[in-house]
Each structure stands twice: as structure tokens, then as C-alpha cells.
Design an enzyme around this catalytic site. Structure first.
Site, short mmCIF file in Angstrom:
data_model
loop_
_atom_site.label_atom_id
_atom_site.label_comp_id
_atom_site.label_asym_id
_atom_site.label_seq_id
_atom_site.Cartn_x
_atom_site.Cartn_y
_atom_site.Cartn_z
N CYS A 87 0.82 -1.22 0.00
CA CYS A 87 0.00 0.00 0.00
C CYS A 87 0.85 1.26 0.00
O CYS A 87 0.33 2.36 -0.21
CB CYS A 87 -0.93 0.01 1.21
N HIS A 336 -9.23 3.26 -1.49
CA HIS A 336 -7.83 2.83 -1.34
C HIS A 336 -7.43 1.86 -2.44
O HIS A 336 -7.33 0.66 -2.22
CB HIS A 336 -7.66 2.20 0.06
N1 COA Z 1 -17.00 1.18 3.83
C1 COA Z 1 -18.29 1.53 3.65
N2 COA Z 1 -19.16 0.82 2.88
C2 COA Z 1 -18.67 -0.27 2.28
C3 COA Z 1 -17.33 -0.69 2.43
C4 COA Z 1 -16.49 0.09 3.23
N3 COA Z 1 -15.22 -0.26 3.41
N4 COA Z 1 -17.14 -1.81 1.69
C5 COA Z 1 -18.30 -2.09 1.10
N5 COA Z 1 -19.23 -1.16 1.45
C6 COA Z 1 -20.63 -1.12 1.05
C7 COA Z 1 -20.80 -1.29 -0.45
O1 COA Z 1 -20.85 -0.04 -1.10
C8 COA Z 1 -22.14 -1.99 -0.51
O2 COA Z 1 -23.16 -1.03 -0.32
P1 COA Z 1 -24.57 -1.15 -1.10
O3 COA Z 1 -25.17 -2.45 -0.61
O4 COA Z 1 -25.31 0.07 -0.65
O5 COA Z 1 -24.21 -1.18 -2.55
C9 COA Z 1 -22.14 -2.90 0.71
O6 COA Z 1 -21.24 -2.26 1.65
C10 COA Z 1 -21.66 -4.31 0.45
O7 COA Z 1 -20.49 -4.23 -0.36
P2 COA Z 1 -19.57 -5.48 -0.65
O8 COA Z 1 -18.55 -5.08 -1.67
O9 COA Z 1 -20.43 -6.68 -0.92
O10 COA Z 1 -18.85 -5.68 0.75
P3 COA Z 1 -17.91 -6.86 1.17
O11 COA Z 1 -18.52 -7.47 2.40
O12 COA Z 1 -17.59 -7.77 0.02
O13 COA Z 1 -16.55 -6.10 1.54
C11 COA Z 1 -15.00 -5.33 3.16
C12 COA Z 1 -16.45 -5.30 2.69
C13 COA Z 1 -14.85 -4.40 4.35
C14 COA Z 1 -14.62 -6.76 3.58
C15 COA Z 1 -14.08 -4.86 1.99
O14 COA Z 1 -14.43 -3.54 1.67
C16 COA Z 1 -12.62 -4.97 2.34
O15 COA Z 1 -12.02 -6.04 2.26
N6 COA Z 1 -11.98 -3.84 2.73
C17 COA Z 1 -10.58 -3.84 3.13
C18 COA Z 1 -9.65 -3.82 1.93
C19 COA Z 1 -8.22 -3.99 2.37
O16 COA Z 1 -7.92 -4.83 3.20
N7 COA Z 1 -7.32 -3.18 1.83
C20 COA Z 1 -5.92 -3.23 2.21
C21 COA Z 1 -5.72 -2.51 3.49
S1 COA Z 1 -4.14 -2.79 4.24
#
Ligand code: COA
Length: 388
Positions: A87, A336
Site C-alpha cells: 500500500c 484505497h
Molecule cells: N465502507 C463503507 N461501505 C462499504 C465498504 C467500506 N469499506 N465496503 C463495502 N461497502 C458497502 C458497499 O458499497 C455496498 O453497499 P450497497 O449495498 O449500498 O451497494 C455494501 O457495503 C456491500 O459491499 P460489498 O462489496 O459486498 O462488501 P464486502 O462485504 O464484500 O466487503 C469489506 C467489505 C470491508 C470486507 C471490503 O471492503 C474490504 O475487504 N476492505 C478492506 C480492503 C483492504 O484490506 N485493503 C488493504 C488494506 S491494508
């Protein structure tokens, strides 16, 4: 810093989010916008070198990806390198570019940060994210990045008796800021209650404590400071550069609530900058999870250990507060796209210090700090920006 300094004279940014664009299209959009932003124009033929920061998602052009930048940026034949530090890839790419200029070897260098994350399945994405953490102790035992930061958060809340509301407030603030940023993935505010009641991802972190999965790119054009006025009346100078590292695995570290890589990078950057923390107008910190913003504020030296939650709850880190943090919405709301984040933070410093940040403008911004972290903290950069 030595006598010669680097200055940014142009910067471009695509929207962050779930985008239809291919990686090539994202590069082209960000780079074209960067060239278009140079007030008196910069010939593409003047660019001698380019650095691409990317993790190389879903296997897209895993090797030699930097060659694509030369093609899409219209700088055929220029020296190109890919910088991969998870990152913090484009924080390090920016550092390489600045060093090339400071050394006197180069006069004009392009930096591109890029990631395409939404063109693959979630299990494959988990693999690609996981490869940036420790393999033996973390990835192969099923620990995700949300899990790693969840461990840090649990330890922080316990050790410093900080309420979970402090984490939630980071998300509330950054969503409020993201609502002012037309490039942000999420442009809608959230309430503290919604953050606290969202489904848990890795306790104590819930859905709204996490950065999302994003596509996007950002690009920067650097020249040496003496030549900068040829291109614009308002260059942004790189006043301090710092970088640091730590062990890959969390279990090898002395503390779960402080990142050595950040502290090392901050010390180096401030030692060279010629100004101190009280003179910094705002921070762009690496809030991949809400806990990371609190740790960053402390490790960067803007609050004693355990105190960043209180600052956040008091509103000090909001736009209009004493020390705005992540006026662009941060990783939490802006998004991100892994390799694009460091360049995106520098883009924010560029537009803010030129007074062009619109509704999210930090009043009288003259000095900015950008903090970019790789994975769970194995690498970090801190870059200080100022108006000349
Ligand atoms: N913040 C706010 N809303 C979020 C979100 C987040 N981080 N991630 C997804 N959403 C919302 C989506 O917009 C969607 O909304 P909608 O139903 O109104 O369209 C809903 O939540 C479901 O989205 P989805 O993509 O199915 O979620 P998910 O459960 O597959 O993924 C996380 C959610 C948190 C697991 C994913 O965003 C993630 O893995 N984030 C971390 C990424 C990471 O680790 N990066 C490296 C960092 S070191």
C-alpha cells in the site's frame, strides 16, 4: 535535504471507486490530467524518467508493468521502473522520483500510482492483498489485513482505555470529508450509530471501520525547484522526505499499538524539512482501518500515545478543527486503490497548498504532511510539502 529540492508542478487524479476503466485507461486519465494541470505546459519529451507504484492486482501485467506507463504517458524511451511496497508503493515511487531530482541526475520525472481491484473475485483479491503480509504466521493461518488491524485495535482500546466511539468518530469524520470530494468513492456522511452497529469484519472493526476495495490512479509531475517557475507560479515543494521499515509479522514487533516504520520516516522527514510539527497545516494519513488513523497521529508525533482518540472526539481533526486530518476523506471514504494511495495523498497536498481544493479547502494551508503505509506497517513513507 541537500540544496537542490524537487517541486510538483502538475498532478492528476481519476475518480476512486468501482470503475469500468482498464489499468491502461486509468494510467492515461491520471497522466493526461497531470499534464493538463501544468499552468504553462510541460512538454512530454522533457520527462526523462517515470516511476509506477502498483501492487499489480489480479496479476495484471505482473512483470515490466512500468513499460505501460511509458506507452500511455507518451514518453517513449524514458527510463521507467515499478516500485512495489504494497500500500506504500506510490509513496515510495514519489520518494524515488524526488531523490532522482535531488541528486541532480534528472530534471523532470513522472510518478504514477495505480490499482485495479474490482476486476477479480473476492477470494483471489484476498490472496493478492494477503501476499503483502507475513506469509508463514499470518496469511497461511487465514489472517486478513482487517484481522491484523483488528488485533491492533483491540490492544489499543484495552491498553489506553479508549472507547470504541473514538474509532467510529474517525469514520464519521472521513465520510463527512469524502462527501466534499468529487473523486471520493463514498460521498455520503455516516452517523456514529451506523458505524457502531455495522456488521463486524474483524472485531472490534466493523464494515464502516474498513477502507473499501477501489480502482483508481493518480499522477504527479516533478521538476527541480529552480526550474519550477518556468511551468507555474505556484509549485509545491517537497520539503522533507522520510522512509522507514519494520518486521513483516506483527508478532515480531515490540508493540502492537505503534508503527516503528512511521516513527522512523517522520523523524527523517522533519529532520530535513526546516520546519516543525506546529507549522503543519493538515495531515494526509494512511487510515486503511480507523485504528490506523489514531496510531498515525500518535506515531507522527502529533499526540502522545493513547491520546489521538480524544483529539478526534473533540473535533480537532475535522475540517475547521485545529489539525485537519484527511480532508479528502482518507482511505476510508475516498477509497484505497493500493498502489495509487501515496500519489493520491500527494495530489491532495498539491491542490490544497495551491488553494484549489474547493469545498474541502483547509484555510491558509501552507505546509502538509502525507503518510503512506505498506501492509500492516512493514514499510512507510512520510513526505512534507510546502509552498516555496
Ligand atoms: N465502507 C463503507 N461501505 C462499504 C465498504 C467500506 N469499506 N465496503 C463495502 N461497502 C458497502 C458497499 O458499497 C455496498 O453497499 P450497497 O449495498 O449500498 O451497494 C455494501 O457495503 C456491500 O459491499 P460489498 O462489496 O459486498 O462488501 P464486502 O462485504 O464484500 O466487503 C469489506 C467489505 C470491508 C470486507 C471490503 O471492503 C474490504 O475487504 N476492505 C478492506 C480492503 C483492504 O484490506 N485493503 C488493504 C488494506 S491494508
Amino acid at each position: 535535504m541537500g540544496r537542490r529540492r524537487a517541486a510538483i508542478v502538475g498532478a492528476g487524479h481519476t475518480p476512486f471507486g468501482v470503475l469500468p476503466d482498464t489499468p491502461r485507461q486509468l494510467i492515461r486519465r491520471a497522466v493526461d490530467a497531470a499534464f493538463a494541470s501544468v499552468d504553462r505546459g510541460l512538454e512530454r519529451s522533457a520527462v526523462q524518467e517515470a516511476y509506477l507504484g502498483t501492487l499489480g492486482f489480479s496479476g495484471w501485467q505482473l512483470g515490466n508493468a512500468s513499460a505501460v506507463v511509458a506507452e500511455e504517458a507518451g514518453i517513449p524511451g524514458a527510463a521507467v521502473s515499478r516500485v512495489e511496497n504494497a500500500c506504500s508503493s506510490s509513496g515510495y515511487a514519489l520518494r524515488q522520483a524526488a531523490l532522482a531530482i535531488m541528486s541532480g541526475e534528472r530534471d523532470a520525472v513522472l510518478v504514477v500510482g495505480l490499482e485495479k481491484m474490482n476486476d477479480t473475485t473476492s477470494s483471489r483479491r484476498r490472496y493478492w492483498l494477503g501476499v503483502s503480509g507475513d506469509t508463514e504466521w499470518e496469511r497461511l493461518s487465514g489472517l486478513t489485513f482487517a484481522g491484523v488491524y483488528g488485533l491492533m485495535a483491540a490492544r489499543y482500546l484495552h491498553d489506553y482505555r479508549v472507547p470504541p466511539e473514538a474509532l467510529a468518530e474517525v469514520a464519521v469524520k472521513n465520510h463527512a470529508h469524502g462527501a466534499l470530494n468529487p473523486n471520493a468513492q463514498f460521498q455520503k456522511p455516516v452517523t456514529r450509530e451506523r458505524v457502531l452497529s455495522a456488521p463486524r469484519v474483524a472485531a472490534p472493526l466493523g464494515l464502516l471501520d474498513c477502507c473499501p476495495v477501489s480502482d483508481g490512479a493518480a499522477a504527479l509531475l516533478l521538476v527541480n525547484e529552480e526550474a519550477a517557475r518556468r511551468y507555474t507560479d505556484s509549485p509545491v515543494v517537497i520539503a522533507g522526505l522520510g522512509a522507514g521499515s519494520d518486521t513483516l509479522a506483527l508478532q515480531e514487533r515490540a508493540s502492537l499499538t505503534s508503527l516503528r516504520a512511521t516513527r522512523t520516516a517522520a523523524k527523517e522527514a522533519f529532520d530535513r524539512a526546516g520546519f516543525g510539527r506546529p507549522e503543519v497545516s493538515f495531515l494526509e494519513v494512511h487510515d486503511c482501518f480507523t485504528i490506523a488513523e489514531l496510531l498515525a497521529i500518535e506515531d507522527l508525533g502529533f499526540a502522545p500515545p493513547g491520546d489521538a482518540g480524544r483529539l478526534t472526539m473533540e473535533g480537532a481533526t475535522r475540517l475547521g478543527g485545529r489539525l485537519p486530518v484527511n480532508p479528502d476523506g482518507g482511505l476510508k471514504a475516498k477509497g484505497h486503490p493500493i498502489g495509487a494511495t501515496g500519489a493520491s495523498q500527494a495530489y491532495e497536498a498539491f491542490v490544497q497548498l495551491r488553494g484549489n481544493a474547493g469545498a474541502r479547502q483547509v484555510p491558509h494551508a501552507e505546509r502538509a504532511l502525507a503518510h503512506n503505509v505498506g501492509g500492516s506497517g512493514a514499510s512507510a513513507t512520510v513526505t512534507l510539502f510546502s509552498v516555496p
